[in-house]
Design a protein around this motif. Sequence first.
Motif, PDB file in Angstrom:
ATOM      1  N   VAL A  29       0.840  -1.206   0.000  1.00 12.73           N
ATOM      2  CA  VAL A  29       0.000   0.000   0.000  1.00 12.73           C
ATOM      3  C   VAL A  29       0.871   1.251   0.000  1.00 12.73           C
ATOM      4  N   ARG A  30       1.946   1.225   0.732  1.00 15.39           N
ATOM      5  CA  ARG A  30       2.820   2.396   0.829  1.00 15.39           C
ATOM      6  C   ARG A  30       3.448   2.780  -0.499  1.00 15.39           C
ATOM      7  N   VAL A  31       3.629   1.820  -1.381  1.00 20.75           N
ATOM      8  CA  VAL A  31       4.222   2.142  -2.689  1.00 20.75           C
ATOM      9  C   VAL A  31       3.170   2.232  -3.784  1.00 20.75           C
ATOM     10  N   GLY A  32       1.887   2.267  -3.394  1.00 19.39           N
ATOM     11  CA  GLY A  32       0.850   2.590  -4.358  1.00 19.39           C
ATOM     12  C   GLY A  32      -0.055   1.471  -4.813  1.00 19.39           C
ATOM     13  N   HIS A  33       0.137   0.257  -4.302  1.00 20.58           N
ATOM     14  CA  HIS A  33      -0.750  -0.846  -4.666  1.00 20.58           C
ATOM     15  C   HIS A  33      -2.008  -0.810  -3.782  1.00 20.58           C
ATOM     16  N   ALA A  34      -3.080  -1.362  -4.283  1.00 19.53           N
ATOM     17  CA  ALA A  34      -4.311  -1.504  -3.499  1.00 19.53           C
ATOM     18  C   ALA A  34      -4.433  -2.958  -3.069  1.00 19.53           C
ATOM     19  N   VAL A  35      -4.700  -3.191  -1.782  1.00 17.68           N
ATOM     20  CA  VAL A  35      -4.697  -4.556  -1.255  1.00 17.68           C
ATOM     21  C   VAL A  35      -5.981  -4.828  -0.484  1.00 17.68           C
ATOM     22  N   THR A  36      -6.606  -5.954  -0.818  1.00 13.95           N
ATOM     23  CA  THR A  36      -7.730  -6.475  -0.046  1.00 13.95           C
ATOM     24  C   THR A  36      -7.330  -7.822   0.528  1.00 13.95           C
ATOM     25  N   VAL A  37      -7.435  -7.966   1.843  1.00 18.12           N
ATOM     26  CA  VAL A  37      -7.155  -9.230   2.527  1.00 18.12           C
ATOM     27  C   VAL A  37      -8.490  -9.863   2.897  1.00 18.12           C
ATOM     28  N   VAL A  38      -8.695 -11.105   2.477  1.00 20.66           N
ATOM     29  CA  VAL A  38      -9.904 -11.850   2.809  1.00 20.66           C
ATOM     30  C   VAL A  38      -9.522 -12.924   3.819  1.00 20.66           C
ATOM     31  N   ALA A  39     -10.172 -12.887   4.984  1.00 19.67           N
ATOM     32  CA  ALA A  39      -9.802 -13.788   6.074  1.00 19.67           C
ATOM     33  C   ALA A  39     -11.047 -14.199   6.846  1.00 19.67           C
ATOM     34  N   ALA A  40     -10.909 -15.253   7.655  1.00 17.47           N
ATOM     35  CA  ALA A  40     -11.988 -15.682   8.538  1.00 17.47           C
ATOM     36  C   ALA A  40     -12.012 -14.818   9.785  1.00 17.47           C
ATOM     37  N   ASN A  41     -13.187 -14.676  10.379  1.00 15.70           N
ATOM     38  CA  ASN A  41     -13.257 -13.873  11.603  1.00 15.70           C
ATOM     39  C   ASN A  41     -12.964 -14.700  12.855  1.00 15.70           C
ATOM     40  N   PHE A  42     -12.657 -15.993  12.678  1.00 19.41           N
ATOM     41  CA  PHE A  42     -12.184 -16.795  13.803  1.00 19.41           C
ATOM     42  C   PHE A  42     -10.949 -17.568  13.380  1.00 19.41           C
ATOM     43  N   SER A  43      -9.904 -17.466  14.184  1.00 19.00           N
ATOM     44  CA  SER A  43      -8.655 -18.188  13.946  1.00 19.00           C
ATOM     45  C   SER A  43      -8.035 -18.553  15.284  1.00 19.00           C
ATOM     46  N   HIS A  44      -7.530 -19.778  15.381  1.00 21.87           N
ATOM     47  CA  HIS A  44      -6.940 -20.234  16.637  1.00 21.87           C
ATOM     48  C   HIS A  44      -5.622 -19.538  16.950  1.00 21.87           C
ATOM     49  N   VAL A  45      -5.012 -18.852  16.001  1.00 21.06           N
ATOM     50  CA  VAL A  45      -3.716 -18.231  16.251  1.00 21.06           C
ATOM     51  C   VAL A  45      -3.834 -16.774  16.671  1.00 21.06           C
ATOM     52  N   ARG A  46      -5.042 -16.205  16.675  1.00 15.90           N
ATOM     53  CA  ARG A  46      -5.200 -14.805  17.062  1.00 15.90           C
ATOM     54  C   ARG A  46      -5.428 -14.666  18.565  1.00 15.90           C
ATOM     55  N   ALA A  47      -4.975 -13.543  19.112  1.00 10.84           N
ATOM     56  CA  ALA A  47      -5.275 -13.220  20.506  1.00 10.84           C
ATOM     57  C   ALA A  47      -6.695 -12.701  20.644  1.00 10.84           C
ATOM     58  N   ARG A  48      -7.162 -11.930  19.649  1.00 14.81           N
ATOM     59  CA  ARG A  48      -8.529 -11.416  19.624  1.00 14.81           C
ATOM     60  C   ARG A  48      -9.122 -11.666  18.251  1.00 14.81           C
ATOM     61  N   GLN A  49     -10.443 -11.781  18.199  1.00 13.82           N
ATOM     62  CA  GLN A  49     -11.134 -12.063  16.942  1.00 13.82           C
ATOM     63  C   GLN A  49     -11.890 -10.815  16.487  1.00 13.82           C
ATOM     64  N   PRO A  50     -11.854 -10.500  15.194  1.00 13.41           N
ATOM     65  CA  PRO A  50     -12.567  -9.331  14.693  1.00 13.41           C
ATOM     66  C   PRO A  50     -14.051  -9.631  14.482  1.00 13.41           C
ATOM     67  N   GLN A  51     -14.819  -8.567  14.331  1.00 17.14           N
ATOM     68  CA  GLN A  51     -16.208  -8.715  13.934  1.00 17.14           C
ATOM     69  C   GLN A  51     -16.276  -9.001  12.446  1.00 17.14           C
ATOM     70  N   ALA A  52     -17.252  -9.822  12.044  1.00 15.61           N
ATOM     71  CA  ALA A  52     -17.444 -10.068  10.623  1.00 15.61           C
ATOM     72  C   ALA A  52     -17.800  -8.761   9.928  1.00 15.61           C
ATOM     73  N   GLY A  53     -17.317  -8.616   8.700  1.00 13.14           N
ATOM     74  CA  GLY A  53     -17.589  -7.406   7.941  1.00 13.14           C
ATOM     75  C   GLY A  53     -16.320  -6.861   7.319  1.00 13.14           C
ATOM     76  N   GLN A  54     -16.348  -5.585   6.957  1.00 11.65           N
ATOM     77  CA  GLN A  54     -15.211  -4.947   6.287  1.00 11.65           C
ATOM     78  C   GLN A  54     -14.573  -3.937   7.211  1.00 11.65           C
ATOM     79  N   GLU A  55     -13.252  -3.826   7.128  1.00 10.93           N
ATOM     80  CA  GLU A  55     -12.492  -2.930   8.005  1.00 10.93           C
ATOM     81  C   GLU A  55     -11.276  -2.420   7.247  1.00 10.93           C
ATOM     82  N   GLU A  56     -10.926  -1.163   7.482  1.00  3.79           N
ATOM     83  CA  GLU A  56      -9.707  -0.588   6.918  1.00  3.79           C
ATOM     84  C   GLU A  56      -8.634  -0.526   8.004  1.00  3.79           C
TER      85      GLU A  56
END
Length: 404
Positions: A29-56
């Motif tokens: 992103v810093r050099v001008g590319h646009a990036v979308t990351v698609v991920a699950a809202n639950f993962s055993h390796v995360r400390a906290r889980q995000p809410q389903a939906g879109q986030e910047e």
Amino acid sequence: MNILYLNHYAGTPALGMEYRPYYLAREWVRVGHAVTVVAANFSHVRARQPQAGQEEVDGITYRWLPTPGYQGNGLGRVKNIWSFLRQVWQLTPALVAACKPDVVVASSTYPMDIWVARRMARLAGAKLVYEVHDLWPASPMELSGMPWWHPFILLCQKAENDAYRDADRVVSMLPNVAIHMAAHGLDLQKLHNVPNGISPEEWGGPAEALPAPLAAHLQSLRAANRIVVGYAGSHGVPNALDVLLDAATLMQHENMAFVLVGDGHEKERLAQRVQAEGLHNVRLFAPVAKGQIPALLQQLDIAYIGWKRVALYRFGIAPNKLMDYMMAGCAVLHSVEAGNDPVTDAGCGLTVAPESAAAVAQGLQRLARTTPEQRQQMGARGKAYVLAHHTYPVLARRFIEAVA
């Protein structure tokens, strides 16, 4: 370029591991590319889980897909994987329309995401990149003893073969995979190595303060002039922490203290073992925030990382915690037998045989006999090595050059 990065377990600094998708995407992103990351809202390796939906997050668009929670590696995790892949398949036309990707990256540890990523790439007329974290199905076969004829293994093998056949590029974090991949159909001209790394800016400012109990314990060890051996990371079977406790048992009458910081499936059992065996030279602490890692590592005389003796590691290793150790300027004791060894390459410590408490104890004794200045020199070599080869600005550029 527009990049669609499919990674089931992707995280952010606020959520926890895994961090690689975030750091690569931030640099793009810093050099001008646009990036979308698609991920699950639950993962055993995360400390906290995000809410389903879109986030910047720092210019990166995250799409969190709702998936069921699970524990361990049983049926619950399979359901989670299936839910994620099914939703990505259903959302493919909408994702392609919204992102208009020039590159689609399949990067979910398990290989079955190649099928949904392939569909996206074909619909968008985009390049398809398969990013390899661990070799599947080789990993569950060699680490867990699953037979080749198991339905899950057969499914993974089909996916791996399809990935090598259909991907325009294959990016591997592991260095010694060419022979294996060629045997499964990869044209090696497609293969590029982009290992794990660190973000230099996270090491430039003042470190975040440690939790009070941990800080107090480390201060007491320093006041007593103890040699502090530390481990920071997951407490799981692959981390071979029983070997470190065995070494601590052999060294109970030496001027050495062991501090283990982190969490994982083995944490409770290891804590019970420390108590039952009266290992007065070992203390276990809860994991600390990523921003506190530099402060923790600055308090260590020797940083430890160990592995099981597993033939799978002939393909190489790419541990994040080792990069942190080296960036912090730690002298490192590495207990491993693998196809590569950054500790030896950098000259930042000692490497000893895996699954040998005697070898670990002897290695620690050798490092303890060196002067603080000599250990600082080892640490300086490790840091220089990481800055030259393993920073995310460098790695992100290598990745883009590979897929362009």
